[in-house]
Design a protein around this motif. Structure first.
Motif, PDB file in Angstrom:
ATOM      1  N   PHE A 294       0.811  -1.215   0.000  1.00 50.64           N
ATOM      2  CA  PHE A 294       0.000   0.000   0.000  1.00 50.64           C
ATOM      3  C   PHE A 294       0.846   1.267   0.000  1.00 50.64           C
ATOM      4  N   ARG A 295       2.030   1.188   0.593  1.00 52.94           N
ATOM      5  CA  ARG A 295       2.908   2.352   0.528  1.00 52.94           C
ATOM      6  C   ARG A 295       3.354   2.641  -0.901  1.00 52.94           C
ATOM      7  N   ASN A 296       3.336   1.595  -1.718  1.00 50.92           N
ATOM      8  CA  ASN A 296       3.696   1.764  -3.124  1.00 50.92           C
ATOM      9  C   ASN A 296       2.469   1.571  -4.021  1.00 50.92           C
ATOM     10  N   ILE A 297       1.328   2.048  -3.540  1.00 51.46           N
ATOM     11  CA  ILE A 297       0.075   1.750  -4.218  1.00 51.46           C
ATOM     12  C   ILE A 297       0.021   2.280  -5.646  1.00 51.46           C
ATOM     13  N   PHE A 298       0.634   3.420  -5.860  1.00 49.72           N
ATOM     14  CA  PHE A 298       0.554   3.998  -7.198  1.00 49.72           C
ATOM     15  C   PHE A 298       1.487   3.310  -8.179  1.00 49.72           C
TER      16      PHE A 298
ATOM     17  N   VAL B 234     -10.577  11.269  -1.227  1.00 51.55           N
ATOM     18  CA  VAL B 234     -10.035  10.312  -0.254  1.00 51.55           C
ATOM     19  C   VAL B 234      -9.524   9.090  -1.000  1.00 51.55           C
ATOM     20  N   TYR B 235      -8.230   8.800  -0.747  1.00 50.87           N
ATOM     21  CA  TYR B 235      -7.678   7.534  -1.221  1.00 50.87           C
ATOM     22  C   TYR B 235      -7.940   6.479  -0.128  1.00 50.87           C
ATOM     23  N   ALA B 236      -8.587   5.442  -0.528  1.00 53.21           N
ATOM     24  CA  ALA B 236      -8.921   4.376   0.428  1.00 53.21           C
ATOM     25  C   ALA B 236      -8.054   3.146   0.147  1.00 53.21           C
ATOM     26  N   PHE B 237      -7.295   2.750   1.138  1.00 53.78           N
ATOM     27  CA  PHE B 237      -6.492   1.525   1.061  1.00 53.78           C
ATOM     28  C   PHE B 237      -7.152   0.501   1.983  1.00 53.78           C
ATOM     29  N   ILE B 238      -7.576  -0.605   1.423  1.00 54.60           N
ATOM     30  CA  ILE B 238      -8.389  -1.578   2.171  1.00 54.60           C
ATOM     31  C   ILE B 238      -7.654  -2.920   2.209  1.00 54.60           C
ATOM     32  N   ILE B 239      -7.544  -3.491   3.416  1.00 49.78           N
ATOM     33  CA  ILE B 239      -6.846  -4.770   3.625  1.00 49.78           C
ATOM     34  C   ILE B 239      -7.833  -5.776   4.190  1.00 49.78           C
ATOM     35  N   ASP B 240      -7.896  -6.924   3.547  1.00 46.36           N
ATOM     36  CA  ASP B 240      -8.762  -8.001   4.036  1.00 46.36           C
ATOM     37  C   ASP B 240      -8.105  -8.666   5.245  1.00 46.36           C
ATOM     38  N   ILE B 241      -8.707  -8.510   6.410  1.00 44.21           N
ATOM     39  CA  ILE B 241      -8.156  -9.104   7.645  1.00 44.21           C
ATOM     40  C   ILE B 241      -9.114 -10.130   8.235  1.00 44.21           C
ATOM     41  N   SER B 242     -10.029 -10.625   7.406  1.00 47.59           N
ATOM     42  CA  SER B 242     -11.020 -11.568   7.928  1.00 47.59           C
ATOM     43  C   SER B 242     -10.359 -12.833   8.450  1.00 47.59           C
ATOM     44  N   GLU B 243      -9.310 -13.298   7.758  1.00 47.28           N
ATOM     45  CA  GLU B 243      -8.627 -14.509   8.231  1.00 47.28           C
ATOM     46  C   GLU B 243      -7.907 -14.247   9.546  1.00 47.28           C
TER      47      GLU B 243
ATOM     48  N   GLU C 223     -12.848  13.140  10.452  1.00 49.64           N
ATOM     49  CA  GLU C 223     -11.534  12.792  10.982  1.00 49.64           C
ATOM     50  C   GLU C 223     -10.443  13.069   9.952  1.00 49.64           C
ATOM     51  N   VAL C 224     -10.731  12.807   8.654  1.00 53.42           N
ATOM     52  CA  VAL C 224      -9.753  13.089   7.604  1.00 53.42           C
ATOM     53  C   VAL C 224      -9.492  14.590   7.516  1.00 53.42           C
ATOM     54  N   ARG C 225     -10.545  15.409   7.643  1.00 51.56           N
ATOM     55  CA  ARG C 225     -10.364  16.859   7.604  1.00 51.56           C
ATOM     56  C   ARG C 225      -9.505  17.343   8.772  1.00 51.56           C
ATOM     57  N   ARG C 226      -9.669  16.720   9.944  1.00 53.28           N
ATOM     58  CA  ARG C 226      -8.911  17.163  11.119  1.00 53.28           C
ATOM     59  C   ARG C 226      -7.451  16.718  11.072  1.00 53.28           C
ATOM     60  N   SER C 227      -7.211  15.449  10.723  1.00 46.97           N
ATOM     61  CA  SER C 227      -5.849  14.913  10.809  1.00 46.97           C
ATOM     62  C   SER C 227      -5.232  14.549   9.469  1.00 46.97           C
ATOM     63  N   GLY C 228      -5.989  14.583   8.422  1.00 49.12           N
ATOM     64  CA  GLY C 228      -5.458  14.257   7.106  1.00 49.12           C
ATOM     65  C   GLY C 228      -5.561  12.791   6.749  1.00 49.12           C
ATOM     66  N   GLN C 229      -5.707  11.943   7.738  1.00 52.14           N
ATOM     67  CA  GLN C 229      -5.843  10.514   7.470  1.00 52.14           C
ATOM     68  C   GLN C 229      -6.512   9.836   8.659  1.00 52.14           C
TER      69      GLN C 229
ATOM     70  N   VAL D 147      -9.158  -0.438   7.057  1.00 57.23           N
ATOM     71  CA  VAL D 147      -9.324   0.646   6.089  1.00 57.23           C
ATOM     72  C   VAL D 147      -8.413   1.807   6.464  1.00 57.23           C
ATOM     73  N   HIS D 148      -7.711   2.329   5.469  1.00 54.85           N
ATOM     74  CA  HIS D 148      -6.872   3.516   5.647  1.00 54.85           C
ATOM     75  C   HIS D 148      -7.380   4.588   4.679  1.00 54.85           C
ATOM     76  N   PHE D 149      -7.873   5.715   5.229  1.00 47.95           N
ATOM     77  CA  PHE D 149      -8.311   6.854   4.428  1.00 47.95           C
ATOM     78  C   PHE D 149      -7.240   7.932   4.507  1.00 47.95           C
ATOM     79  N   VAL D 150      -6.826   8.421   3.313  1.00 48.91           N
ATOM     80  CA  VAL D 150      -5.853   9.510   3.237  1.00 48.91           C
ATOM     81  C   VAL D 150      -6.474  10.621   2.400  1.00 48.91           C
ATOM     82  N   GLY D 151      -6.566  11.826   2.979  1.00 47.13           N
ATOM     83  CA  GLY D 151      -7.172  12.944   2.266  1.00 47.13           C
ATOM     84  C   GLY D 151      -6.212  13.578   1.263  1.00 47.13           C
ATOM     85  N   ALA D 152      -6.784  14.090   0.159  1.00 50.41           N
ATOM     86  CA  ALA D 152      -5.997  14.781  -0.871  1.00 50.41           C
ATOM     87  C   ALA D 152      -6.867  15.820  -1.557  1.00 50.41           C
TER      88      ALA D 152
END
Length: 672
Positions: free
Chosen positions: A218-222, A317-326, A279-285, A304-309
């Protein structure tokens, strides 16, 4: 013999030495010359200091190995600072004193040197000592022969500290032995639970590793097309971009997701989306865990990770979503298995505790909490030795300290008011330090007391057998034997008369027959006292009637009566014998001690029990104060217990005595 090493590495000489210090310096210098200058011809150094020799001493003193040289007679010549640090000084030591040193290390040094001198070959070995810190220090030793011109034969002793390697080996062996012992003690159910827990832990580790890798992606999502990522507008909540990973995860076609509201795709409520935008408006993510709905209706846990832009004045909002069900499922199962293990421990009837090295209780099961009166209380701040009685605490403390010192399991038994079999097991950290001690205490009071009762019962049985033999011996000697002896004398007298020509006297023969009849009656009385044949031939009821009749003959001052309201067929052979003996003992005791006038015997059915009553109207006695080992009331109670029955004795001073013996009817097989 050469002298010993000083602080500067020089040689000090003694008057009685066989080899001078100069000879030793020459020997060392020669070895230096041979090692550093192959063409060296000056093999005997002058009496002045030789630089290579001084250099060698400094090298030896600064090296990691302990080095000592011994002469051909095994007397110390030289030792470096490391040797003196490990083993002490050899100042004033000779060959004899070397082998008589008190410590095992000195004996190890001396034995190795003498062994090399006798065998004339290099010797390798190991030795250890107890340091001032209370831990063992291990050394690897090598003793070899060095021969050189001018110095004769010299024995070189080298010791290298291998404590780290040895400690690791010992620790690994202890750990392996401990694990093997624990595996043996586990039940099949606990083993399955442990195996399942190990699988879940391994899976959890794999999932944790997968999450770390996911975060890196996700850090290299682009730059990476994989993963679940969305780009949506905070004003309209519409999804503007979605990668193939998002389409695959949510179960939609990638093109169909564009323009759809975030709530429809993820299942998030509108109010929840508004809260995250704030929360994104206050802290950016913002990062959070939620349940997202897939196209097929299945709900999955996601991180879920929301990052404002900002984009042209719009907040995206860029949303990075990780399946943690397992992972969530794995954590749930781990928690479930931990609860199962705790439930299994609490289901045990024995006490189990985990205690730190200071004696503070870390945790304990329910049985231990009940035993030490800590149920419903936190184990924090409870010292195990404060809640034990003084005698028990001393025994536990000794075993506990032994585990901390030796690092090995200890087992003890304590017997104060109750008997406990207690085991202490060390719990090691990765660095082989003892972090805690596991204590398992099993209450063996019943087993110990049962064993003691069995021993006492055996002694009583043996004593009763011996008393019975003595009684039978006395009766045979005092009655039957005397009668038979009288018959023998009469026969001898009659034979003598016949030899003199006299006629047989019928009166004498009648007397002998009368004596024989008396002996037969006496023998029958003895046999009936051992076990009346009527009990086997006619059964319990007839035997009890005979017993009352015999008692009335032996004790004519009493009036005996009896009622029998049971069928003969309901008794087992064991019950017949037990009830007969109890009745016999009770009638005898009443006749001897009651000092009354009437004794009655009754046997009848009460519920599912056959009940025997023996009652007298005598003076009575205090039951609690009556104690007789092997006879009387104790013997009656032991007989009844053999038939799974019960014995009750009711008596008061001046009001007579009632003996009640009951055995279960259900113990009899009516089909036989």
């Amino acid at each position: 013999m050469a002298g010993v090493s000083g602080k500067n590495g020089r040689i000090k000489s003694n008057a009685d030495k066989q080899q001078s210090a100069n000879d030793f310096e020459a020997f060392v210098a020669q070895y230096i010359c041979d090692a550093e200058v192959p063409s060296c011809t000056d093999t005997v150094p002058s009496s002045q200091s030789v630089l290579p020799y001084e250099l060698l001493l400094k090298v030896l003193d600064s090296g990691p190995m302990a080095i000592a040289l011994f002469s051909e007679t095994c007397c110390p010549m030289y030792w470096n600072d490391r040797f003196e640090q490990y083993f002490g000084s050899l100042e004033g030591a000779n060959a004899k004193r070397l082998t008589q040193k008190k410590t095992s290390l000195w004996r190890c040094v001396g034995q190795n040197v003498f062994a090399v001198r006798e065998r004339q070959q290099e010797t390798n070995g190991e030795c250890c000592k107890l340091s001032e810190h209370g831990t063992y220090v291990w050394f690897e030793t090598r003793t070899q022969i060095v021969k050189a011109d001018g110095a004769g034969t010299v024995y070189l002793y080298v010791a290298t500290d291998i404590t780290h390697q040895k400690t690791a080996q010992i620790g690994l062996k202890q750990t392996r032995d401990e694990l093997e012992e624990r595996v043996k003690e586990r039940t099949t159910i606990l083993a399955k639970v442990n195996n399942t827990l190990e699988e879940q832990v391994a899976r959890s580790k794999r999932q944790q590793q997968a999450l770390v890798e996911s975060e890196e992606r996700f850090r290299n999502i682009f730059l990476n097309k994989h993963g679940v990522r969305l780009l949506w507008d905070t004003a309209t909540f519409e999804i503007e971009e979605a990668n193939s990973g998002a389409a695959e995860f949510y179960g939609y076609e990638q093109g169909d997701m564009i323009g759809q509201p975030l709530q429809k795709i993820t299942g998030m409520s509108t109010s929840a989306v508004h809260d995250r935008i704030d929360e994104v408006r206050r802290s950016g993510q913002v990062s959070f865990t939620a349940l997202h709905r897939q196209a097929n209706g299945e709900m999955k846990y996601v991180e879920v990770h929301f990052v404002g832009a900002k984009n042209r004045g719009r907040l995206l909002v860029y949303a990075f979503i990780i399946d943690i069900s397992e992972r969530i499922e794995a954590e749930r199962k781990v928690h479930e298995h931990k609860n199962n293990l705790k439930a299994l421990m609490n289901a045990m009837g024995d006490c189990a505790l985990l205690v730190d090295p200071d004696g503070q209780v870390i945790t304990m099961n329910h049985a231990a909490g009940q035993e030490f009166k800590c149920v419903g209380q936190s184990a924090d701040g409870v010292n195990i030795f404060d809640i034990l009685s003084e005698r028990v605490a001393d025994a536990w403390r000794g075993a506990f300290d032994a585990v901390l010192v030796m690092g090995m399991a200890e087992h003890i038994e304590t017997d104060v008011s109750r008997c406990w079999n207690v085991s202490f097991f060390p719990v090691f950290t990765e660095s082989l330090d003892i972090s805690a001690v596991a204590i398992y205490a099993e209450d063996i009071t019943f087993e110990k007391r049962t064993a003691e009762q069995m021993k006492l019962l055996s002694k009583r049985v043996l004593s009763a057998q011996e008393d019975e033999r003595k009684r039978i011996g006395r009766e045979l000697h005092d009655s039957t034997a005397q009668t038979i002896s009288g018959i023998k004398y009469l026969l001898e007298s009659e034979v003598a008369r016949m030899e003199r020509g006299a006629q047989i006297a019928p009166a004498r023969l009648g007397k002998m027959i009368e004596l024989l009849q008396g002996a037969i009656v006496e023998l029958r009385h003895i046999i009936m006292a051992l076990r009346p044949t009527i009990l086997d031939d006619l059964g319990l009821i007839s035997a009890l009637r005979w017993l009352l009749n015999e008692a009335s003959i032996l004790h004519p001052s009493f009036s005996f009566s009896g009622t029998f309201d049971l069928s003969e067929q309901i008794f087992s052979e064991l019950q017949k014998t037990v009830l007969f003996r109890v009745a016999q003992e009770a009638l005898t005791n009443a006749a001897k001690h009651s000092r009354g006038n009437n004794i009655s015997l009754h046997i009848k059915q009460e519920g599912n029990n056959c009940v025997l009553y023996v009652q007298d109207d005598g003076v009575g006695f205090a039951v609690d104060n009556c104690s007789r080992a092997g006879v009387g009331l104790g013997s009656m109670r032991e007989r009844i217990e053999l038939a799974n029955g019960s014995l009750d004795i009711l008596s008061l001073n001046g009001e007579g005595t009632l003996v009640r013996a009951a055995v279960p009817i259900c113990a009899v097989d009516m089909s036989k």
